[in-house]
Design a protein around this motif. Structure first.
Motif, PDB file in Angstrom:
ATOM      1  N   UNK A 186       0.825  -1.205   0.000  1.00 23.91           N
ATOM      2  CA  UNK A 186       0.000   0.000   0.000  1.00 23.91           C
ATOM      3  C   UNK A 186       0.863   1.261   0.000  1.00 23.91           C
ATOM      4  N   UNK A 187       2.037   1.206   0.626  1.00 27.25           N
ATOM      5  CA  UNK A 187       2.956   2.345   0.578  1.00 27.25           C
ATOM      6  C   UNK A 187       3.420   2.600  -0.852  1.00 27.25           C
ATOM      7  N   UNK A 188       3.697   1.524  -1.589  1.00 27.54           N
ATOM      8  CA  UNK A 188       4.104   1.679  -2.985  1.00 27.54           C
ATOM      9  C   UNK A 188       2.959   2.217  -3.832  1.00 27.54           C
ATOM     10  N   UNK A 189       1.753   1.719  -3.600  1.00 27.31           N
ATOM     11  CA  UNK A 189       0.588   2.189  -4.355  1.00 27.31           C
ATOM     12  C   UNK A 189       0.299   3.654  -4.037  1.00 27.31           C
ATOM     13  N   UNK A 190       0.431   4.043  -2.774  1.00 28.42           N
ATOM     14  CA  UNK A 190       0.188   5.437  -2.402  1.00 28.42           C
ATOM     15  C   UNK A 190       1.191   6.368  -3.074  1.00 28.42           C
ATOM     16  N   UNK A 191       2.426   5.898  -3.238  1.00 28.27           N
ATOM     17  CA  UNK A 191       3.442   6.725  -3.889  1.00 28.27           C
ATOM     18  C   UNK A 191       3.173   6.883  -5.379  1.00 28.27           C
ATOM     19  N   UNK A 192       2.651   5.845  -6.019  1.00 28.81           N
ATOM     20  CA  UNK A 192       2.351   5.896  -7.446  1.00 28.81           C
ATOM     21  C   UNK A 192       1.129   5.043  -7.742  1.00 28.81           C
ATOM     22  N   UNK A 193      -0.077   5.615  -7.627  1.00 29.68           N
ATOM     23  CA  UNK A 193      -1.298   4.817  -7.799  1.00 29.68           C
ATOM     24  C   UNK A 193      -1.447   4.201  -9.185  1.00 29.68           C
ATOM     25  N   UNK A 194      -0.826   4.786 -10.208  1.00 33.45           N
ATOM     26  CA  UNK A 194      -0.984   4.271 -11.563  1.00 33.45           C
ATOM     27  C   UNK A 194       0.081   3.221 -11.919  1.00 33.45           C
ATOM     28  N   UNK A 195       0.931   2.880 -10.995  1.00 34.42           N
ATOM     29  CA  UNK A 195       1.992   1.898 -11.248  1.00 34.42           C
ATOM     30  C   UNK A 195       1.412   0.496 -11.129  1.00 34.42           C
ATOM     31  N   UNK A 196       1.338  -0.227 -12.244  1.00 35.29           N
ATOM     32  CA  UNK A 196       0.668  -1.521 -12.235  1.00 35.29           C
ATOM     33  C   UNK A 196       1.436  -2.559 -11.431  1.00 35.29           C
ATOM     34  N   UNK A 197       2.770  -2.493 -11.437  1.00 35.72           N
ATOM     35  CA  UNK A 197       3.528  -3.480 -10.673  1.00 35.72           C
ATOM     36  C   UNK A 197       3.272  -3.329  -9.178  1.00 35.72           C
ATOM     37  N   UNK A 198       3.043  -2.098  -8.715  1.00 35.25           N
ATOM     38  CA  UNK A 198       2.699  -1.902  -7.309  1.00 35.25           C
ATOM     39  C   UNK A 198       1.310  -2.447  -7.012  1.00 35.25           C
ATOM     40  N   UNK A 199       0.378  -2.212  -7.913  1.00 41.29           N
ATOM     41  CA  UNK A 199      -0.965  -2.751  -7.744  1.00 41.29           C
ATOM     42  C   UNK A 199      -0.940  -4.276  -7.750  1.00 41.29           C
ATOM     43  N   UNK A 220     -10.731  -2.995  -8.972  1.00 39.27           N
ATOM     44  CA  UNK A 220     -11.763  -2.115  -9.510  1.00 39.27           C
ATOM     45  C   UNK A 220     -11.355  -0.652  -9.401  1.00 39.27           C
ATOM     46  N   UNK A 221     -10.768  -0.273  -8.253  1.00 39.25           N
ATOM     47  CA  UNK A 221     -10.318   1.111  -8.091  1.00 39.25           C
ATOM     48  C   UNK A 221      -9.212   1.452  -9.080  1.00 39.25           C
ATOM     49  N   UNK A 222      -8.285   0.521  -9.242  1.00 39.93           N
ATOM     50  CA  UNK A 222      -7.188   0.774 -10.173  1.00 39.93           C
ATOM     51  C   UNK A 222      -7.691   0.835 -11.610  1.00 39.93           C
ATOM     52  N   UNK A 223      -8.590  -0.066 -11.973  1.00 42.37           N
ATOM     53  CA  UNK A 223      -9.146  -0.069 -13.335  1.00 42.37           C
ATOM     54  C   UNK A 223      -9.841   1.252 -13.632  1.00 42.37           C
ATOM     55  N   UNK A 224     -10.659   1.722 -12.698  1.00 41.04           N
ATOM     56  CA  UNK A 224     -11.378   2.976 -12.902  1.00 41.04           C
ATOM     57  C   UNK A 224     -10.408   4.156 -12.983  1.00 41.04           C
ATOM     58  N   UNK A 225      -9.378   4.147 -12.149  1.00 35.80           N
ATOM     59  CA  UNK A 225      -8.398   5.235 -12.154  1.00 35.80           C
ATOM     60  C   UNK A 225      -7.625   5.268 -13.466  1.00 35.80           C
ATOM     61  N   UNK A 226      -7.181   4.098 -13.934  1.00 36.25           N
ATOM     62  CA  UNK A 226      -6.417   4.042 -15.181  1.00 36.25           C
ATOM     63  C   UNK A 226      -7.261   4.499 -16.367  1.00 36.25           C
ATOM     64  N   UNK A 227      -8.508   4.106 -16.390  1.00 34.77           N
ATOM     65  CA  UNK A 227      -9.379   4.525 -17.488  1.00 34.77           C
ATOM     66  C   UNK A 227      -9.672   6.017 -17.430  1.00 34.77           C
ATOM     67  N   UNK A 228      -9.848   6.532 -16.215  1.00 32.63           N
ATOM     68  CA  UNK A 228     -10.173   7.953 -16.067  1.00 32.63           C
ATOM     69  C   UNK A 228      -8.964   8.843 -16.352  1.00 32.63           C
ATOM     70  N   UNK A 229      -7.795   8.469 -15.842  1.00 28.83           N
ATOM     71  CA  UNK A 229      -6.617   9.320 -15.955  1.00 28.83           C
ATOM     72  C   UNK A 229      -5.866   9.120 -17.272  1.00 28.83           C
ATOM     73  N   UNK A 230      -5.795   7.898 -17.772  1.00 28.07           N
ATOM     74  CA  UNK A 230      -4.976   7.597 -18.938  1.00 28.07           C
ATOM     75  C   UNK A 230      -5.767   7.075 -20.128  1.00 28.07           C
ATOM     76  N   UNK A 231      -7.020   6.718 -19.911  1.00 31.79           N
ATOM     77  CA  UNK A 231      -7.823   6.172 -20.994  1.00 31.79           C
ATOM     78  C   UNK A 231      -7.411   4.772 -21.400  1.00 31.79           C
ATOM     79  N   UNK A 232      -6.805   4.024 -20.483  1.00 37.58           N
ATOM     80  CA  UNK A 232      -6.376   2.657 -20.768  1.00 37.58           C
ATOM     81  C   UNK A 232      -6.945   1.733 -19.699  1.00 37.58           C
ATOM     82  N   UNK A 233      -6.906   0.447 -19.987  1.00 40.49           N
ATOM     83  CA  UNK A 233      -7.348  -0.565 -19.030  1.00 40.49           C
ATOM     84  C   UNK A 233      -6.136  -1.317 -18.494  1.00 40.49           C
ATOM     85  N   UNK A 234      -6.277  -1.942 -17.338  1.00 37.44           N
ATOM     86  CA  UNK A 234      -5.173  -2.767 -16.824  1.00 37.44           C
ATOM     87  C   UNK A 234      -4.810  -3.871 -17.809  1.00 37.44           C
TER      88      UNK A 234
END
Length: 311
Positions: A186-199, A220-234
């Motif tokens: 969770x510390x890694x995800x908090x530092x970079x929420x869009x980093x898939x390896x951390x997720x 689900x949170x990561x999928x929604x964030x990636x689509x909203x911020x980058x327009x991509x899916x996991x």
């Protein structure tokens, strides 16, 4: 009247350990005493410490004082060295052509980098899996500094830290310390929420602990964030991580939305269908007790739809 304490002006004893801290604010510890780094020498000290090893004096002067000629830049370098030594910070050594951090000085950035390298390489030392203070500060080194050479070193340390946290989380899972693994991931995800390896390591930690619902929520949170911020899916591989854990074909989890709603709907529809078949069977047996089971079901279906024609 007691005289005020004197500020150290002589060179430190090089047989004693000195420490230079750049993470969470610049300061030094000399002979057990904390000393603030003067503004006139901080850039020089930080530059040499971050570069590591011997650094050419002309390169230092040209980078830190680019305005003016070489003679003026060299004079500014000598002045910065004088300010550091006048503050009791004899932390650099060298000659007329180069400067380096003295051998008796320990730099926190170097220690963090070595710790990260051990984790990534899997060569752990005692205590490497213990929480370390200042993780968040190490992930954002000297945030108020905007020089290009600081930005580069900040990003390099940040990447080392993220790789180390991911490796640490996996190692904790392997040692059946899932709760700690979740915290580190969770510390890694908090530092970079869009980093898939951390997720990914966060999902792995949740699944190792048996918390499938938590893993689904994180995905689900990561999928929604990636689509909203980058327009991509996991990536399909990330979806397959959950799908494989549930024993369903790869890709099915992502098609279901990974929130559990689709799979629950399917289970509900199946239950309703089975209940309807059971109700029809009960009706047919009550109305046509002597008929074979197949004809009972057909007769009950005709009765239910109002069809009175013979079978």
């Amino acid at each position: 009247m007691t005289a005020p304490p004197r500020r150290p002006t002589q060179r430190a004893d090089r047989s004693a350990r000195s420490e230079l801290y750049l993470i969470g604010g610049i300061h030094a510890v000399v002979d057990g005493h904390a000393i603030e780094v003067p503004d006139g020498g901080s850039r020089l000290l930080v530059y040499v410490a971050l570069r590591g090893g011997r650094v050419d004096r002309r390169q230092i002067a040209g980078t830190l004082w680019p305005v003016g000629d070489d003679a003026r830049a060299a004079g500014n370098l000598r002045s910065a060295l004088w300010r550091l030594r006048g503050a009791g910070l004899d932390l650099l050594e060298g000659d007329h052509s180069w400067l380096a951090v003295a051998e008796h000085v320990v730099v926190d950035v170097d220690q963090v980098g070595a710790w990260a390298a051990r984790l990534v390489a899997g060569r752990l030392e005692p205590g490497d899996l213990m929480p370390r203070p200042g993780w968040s500060d190490a992930l954002d080194l000297l945030p108020a500094w905007h020089d290009d050479w600081v930005v580069f070193e900040r990003e390099r340390l940040r990447q080392r830290m993220l790789h180390a946290l991911e490796a640490m989380s996996r190692e904790l899972v392997a040692r059946n310390r899932q709760a700690e693994a979740v915290d580190v991931a969770m510390a890694a995800v908090a530092a970079e929420p869009l980093r898939e390896s951390a997720q990914r390591v966060l999902l792995e930690a949740h699944l190792a602990e048996g918390n499938q619902i938590e893993a689904h929520r994180c995905f689900a949170r990561y999928r929604d964030l990636a689509r909203r911020e980058l327009g991509v899916s996991p990536s399909p591989e990330l979806g397959a991580l959950l799908a494989g854990y549930r024993g369903v074909p790869a890709g099915a989890a992502d098609r279901a939305g990974m929130t559990g709603r689709a799979s629950m709907t399917e289970r509900t529809a199946g239950a309703r269908e089975r209940a309807q078949e059971h109700r029809v069977d009960l009706v047919s047996r009550s109305r046509y007790p002597s008929a074979p089971p197949a004809r009972q079901g057909a007769a009950a279906a005709r009765s239910h739809t109002g069809d009175s024609s013979p079978a």
